[in-house]
Design an enzyme around this catalytic site. Structure first.
Site, short mmCIF file in Angstrom:
data_model
loop_
_atom_site.label_atom_id
_atom_site.label_comp_id
_atom_site.label_asym_id
_atom_site.label_seq_id
_atom_site.Cartn_x
_atom_site.Cartn_y
_atom_site.Cartn_z
N HIS A 129 84.68 -19.87 -6.61
CA HIS A 129 83.26 -20.46 -6.73
C HIS A 129 82.33 -19.22 -6.82
CE1 HIS A 129 80.55 -23.66 -7.59
NE2 HIS A 129 79.77 -22.98 -6.94
N CYS A 130 81.57 -18.87 -7.87
CA CYS A 130 80.56 -17.90 -8.12
C CYS A 130 79.17 -18.32 -7.66
CB CYS A 130 80.99 -17.05 -9.46
SG CYS A 130 80.18 -15.83 -9.45
#
Ligand SMILES: [Zn+2]
Ligand SMILES: [Zn+2]
Length: 322
Positions: free
Chosen positions: A111-112
């Protein structure tokens, strides 16, 4: 810059890199992550059965029965079927539950926070191109600014406020270049080994045990898994990855008797009792080639260098499995 030709070349190169950078960044942010298809969701009856069964062997038996026609080859650390309590589904291979998005994400990478999105099967190619173009963009700025940056320190610039802009621009471009190149280099290594960031942190577990290179098909095929077969799309942020995100060819195709080794075998194995073929979207021809070509299924397991400097731990967003 005095020379008109030089000015034109720089202007075109700058805007081309900027446009590609914005396009791939946009696609990474706004491409919705893909979730497991309905075949992986439990039926109402199965959910009821699971609720009645306490945790343990009976619980596993329900899941095993539900998963028997699904193309899943990975297990939890304890050898159980990978099941998501939150989404109430059997997790496809390489799928993980993201605690930020609160959804199961196909081939979840991480998850960026920089793109406020999950990077996974649907946008991994865009994310790679975003890293590549932003790195080239920063390098271009640092390179064209370098001569003026040197003049700044040798008092060769006119004494205006603009001279400080030149200094800060160079520092910002150089610093982003360093951090982007380490992240981009790390992801190039991951692509060459056909691993996601999460799989680099924790190796996938198959029926026969843990295998850190279980999805690796050799360098060229690993590249094509992400970028596709058609070279004209490789540098453009348009979707061209192979497969459907739910099932993946593995390097164990010749060792695991339950894994199909030919497209024909695959179809017969993946048929559900209702005569429904899985996956819903047929495998592309290119992926069938991956399954029939027996060359380079094995590869050297050279110990890869670690390139995780400066990265937060993406495994923290993944829910633990036991
Ligand atoms: Zn989930
Ligand atoms: Zn997420």
């Amino acid at each position: 810059m005095e020379n008109v030709g030089e000015q034109v070349v720089c202007l075109i190169a700058y805007h081309l890199l900027f446009a590609m950078f914005v396009w791939s960044y946009w696609k990474t942010i706004f491409t919705l992550p893909m979730n497991p298809s309905k075949e992986f969701h439990l039926s109402y009856a199965e959910k009821e059965l699971l609720e009645r069964e306490p945790r343990g062997e009976a619980h596993q038996e329900v899941l095993r029965r539900a998963a028997k026609d699904l193309p899943i080859y990975t297990r939890t650390m304890s050898g159980a079927i990978r099941y998501c309590d939150r989404c109430q589904l059997i997790k496809p291979d390489r799928c993980h539950h993201c605690s930020v998005c609160d959804k199961c994400i196909l081939k979840m990478d991480h998850h960026c926070p920089w793109v406020n999105n999950c990077v996974g099967f649907s946008n991994y190619k865009f994310f790679l191109l975003f890293l590549a173009y932003s790195l080239l963009y920063c390098l271009f700025i640092a390179a064209t600014d370098l001569q003026y940056f040197i003049k700044f320190w040798t008092n060769g610039l006119p004494d205006t406020q603009a001279k400080f802009h030149i200094m800060f621009l160079f520092f910002a471009a150089a610093m982003f270049s360093v951090s982007l190149s380490s992240l981009f280099g790390y992801h190039c290594w991951l692509v060459s080994k056909n691993k996601s960031t999460l799989e680099a942190f924790r190796s996938p577990v198959f029926r026969h045990g843990t295998d850190k290179n279980g999805f690796s098909l050799g360098f060229s095929k690993n590249m094509r898994q992400v970028f596709g077969d058609e070279k004209k799309y490789w540098l453009l942020p348009v979707f061209s990855s192979l497969g459907d995100g739910c099932s993946f060819p593995t390097c164990l195709v010749n060792q695991d008797p339950e894994q199909p080794s030919t497209p024909a075998g695959m179809n017969s194995t993946l048929k559900t009792p209702e005569n429904h073929q899985f996956p819903a979207k047929p495998l592309r021809e290119s992926q069938s080639h991956l399954l029939t070509d027996s060359q380079s299924w094995t590869e050297n397991t050279a110990n890869p260098g670690k390139g995780k400097a400066g990265m937060s731990n993406p495994a923290l967003t993944m829910e633990n499995e036991t």
